[in-house]
Design an enzyme around this catalytic site. Structure first.
Site, PDB file in Angstrom:
ATOM      1  N   TYR A  51       1.329  38.699  -8.717  1.00 36.98           N
ATOM      2  CA  TYR A  51       0.897  37.304  -8.694  1.00 36.98           C
ATOM      3  C   TYR A  51       0.893  36.754 -10.108  1.00 36.98           C
ATOM      4  O   TYR A  51       0.971  37.491 -11.095  1.00 36.98           O
ATOM      5  CB  TYR A  51      -0.492  37.161  -8.043  1.00 36.98           C
ATOM      6  CG  TYR A  51      -1.651  37.607  -8.914  1.00 36.98           C
ATOM      7  CD1 TYR A  51      -2.265  36.720  -9.794  1.00 36.98           C
ATOM      8  CD2 TYR A  51      -2.133  38.913  -8.861  1.00 36.98           C
ATOM      9  CE1 TYR A  51      -3.327  37.128 -10.596  1.00 36.98           C
ATOM     10  CE2 TYR A  51      -3.190  39.317  -9.650  1.00 36.98           C
ATOM     11  CZ  TYR A  51      -3.783  38.419 -10.521  1.00 36.98           C
ATOM     12  OH  TYR A  51      -4.826  38.821 -11.321  1.00 36.98           O
ATOM     13  N   CYS A  52       0.810  35.437 -10.207  1.00 38.71           N
ATOM     14  CA  CYS A  52       0.683  34.769 -11.501  1.00 38.71           C
ATOM     15  C   CYS A  52      -0.098  33.488 -11.266  1.00 38.71           C
ATOM     16  O   CYS A  52      -1.198  33.527 -10.729  1.00 38.71           O
ATOM     17  CB  CYS A  52       2.058  34.530 -12.133  1.00 38.71           C
ATOM     18  SG  CYS A  52       3.254  33.676 -11.066  1.00 38.71           S
ATOM     19  N   GLY A  53       0.469  32.344 -11.648  1.00 34.67           N
ATOM     20  CA  GLY A  53      -0.188  31.089 -11.364  1.00 34.67           C
ATOM     21  C   GLY A  53       0.336  30.432 -10.107  1.00 34.67           C
ATOM     22  O   GLY A  53      -0.419  29.894  -9.306  1.00 34.67           O
TER      23      GLY A  53
END
Length: 281
Positions: free
Chosen positions: A236-238
């Site tokens: 995941y990230c943003g």
């Protein structure tokens, strides 16, 4: 065709009748408040792209415009229809590139895998590598005949919030935060809350690239991703963009059970009822 191709390979195969090239660029603009704004890369595409390349718009037809989540997934049928309109069919080969970091191209690559299409590759180094070698660019509009892309969904390639929440207490699942270290630690944030999901490791998507913007060697990448190749891994990230680059690399290295939490911290950090961790020195 390998899933990662060089500029030399693409130059030699650019006129292959079954090969389609797509520019997937998004432009990220800094804002006065310290945040960022993402806009379509179509204007840059119009100024110059690889000859024959179409434009795949992650800010347009490749996202669900009705969702509050930026870059939210469209339905599989909507995505396949959009790719078909660009000329991607069941028998196509597709090379994807962008102007920065290859993460935008990786997001489209991951979405294609999600709908069951395995004929896509990423151009290593993207447009910068292409132009740095003096290869030609074009400003001509490209209109390919529409084709049919049949969805054969692999739902396990996309993780939702409930699966990620359950993974916090599941040692059999590895969570990977792909944001740069200061965002992971909570020193910086552009989301509703700082920090990372509890239990997540930090392997920044930027660390996958060398100084020239090419992906690092397999040996270097293996040293970054050293978990069980058969374990469930969720990146995941943003907004699920850089996370797609890590998922792409993990898949290339042989991991067999990788998913992207596409809503990422846009969704997670907006809910104060679910935990986040801020590192303290």
């Amino acid at each position: 065709m390998d899933t990662l191709v060089t500029t030399e390979w693409l130059s030699e195969h650019l006129d292959d009748p079954d090969l389609l090239v797509l520019d997937c660029s998004v432009c990220t603009l800094p804002q006065d408040d310290g945040g960022f704004k993402n806009i379509s890369g179509r204007a840059q595409y119009d100024e110059g792209h690889i000859p024959g390349a179409g434009f795949a718009d992650l800010k347009g037809e490749l996202a669900d415009s009705n969702s509050p989540i930026e870059f939210a997934l469209p339905t599989p049928e909507q995505f396949c229809n959009a790719m078909g309109a660009l000329g991607v069919g069941d028998g196509s080969r597709v090379v994807l590139y962008d102007t920065e970091y290859s993460a935008w191209a990786a997001r489209v690559w991951w979405m294609l895998r999600w709908v069951g299409f395995d004929g896509a590759a990423i151009l290593d180094g993207g447009l910068k590598a292409w132009t740095a070698e003096g290869r030609p660019v074009s400003t001509e509009a490209v209109n390919r005949p529409a084709k049919h892309l049949t969805p054969s969904l692999r739902p396990q390639l996309i993780a939702d919030r409930d699966e990620v929440f359950a993974a916090i207490d599941d040692p059999a699942v590895e969570l990977i935060d792909t944001l740069p270290g200061p965002y992971y630690r909570g020193e910086l944030t552009i989301y509703d809350r700082p920090g990372h999901i509890p239990g997540a490791l930090n392997i920044s998507g930027m660390d996958l690239l060398d100084e020239s913007g090419h992906y690092r060697s397999d040996n270097e990448l293996v040293s970054l991703h050293h978990g069980d190749p058969n374990a469930r891994v969720i990146t995941y990230c943003g907004g699920g963009i850089m996370a797609s680059s890590n998922a792409f690399i993990l898949t290339r290295l042989g991991d067999t059970n990788v998913a992207v939490y596409t809503a990422s911290l846009q969704e997670w950090a907006s809910d104060p009822a679910i935990p986040m961790v801020v590192e303290t020195s």
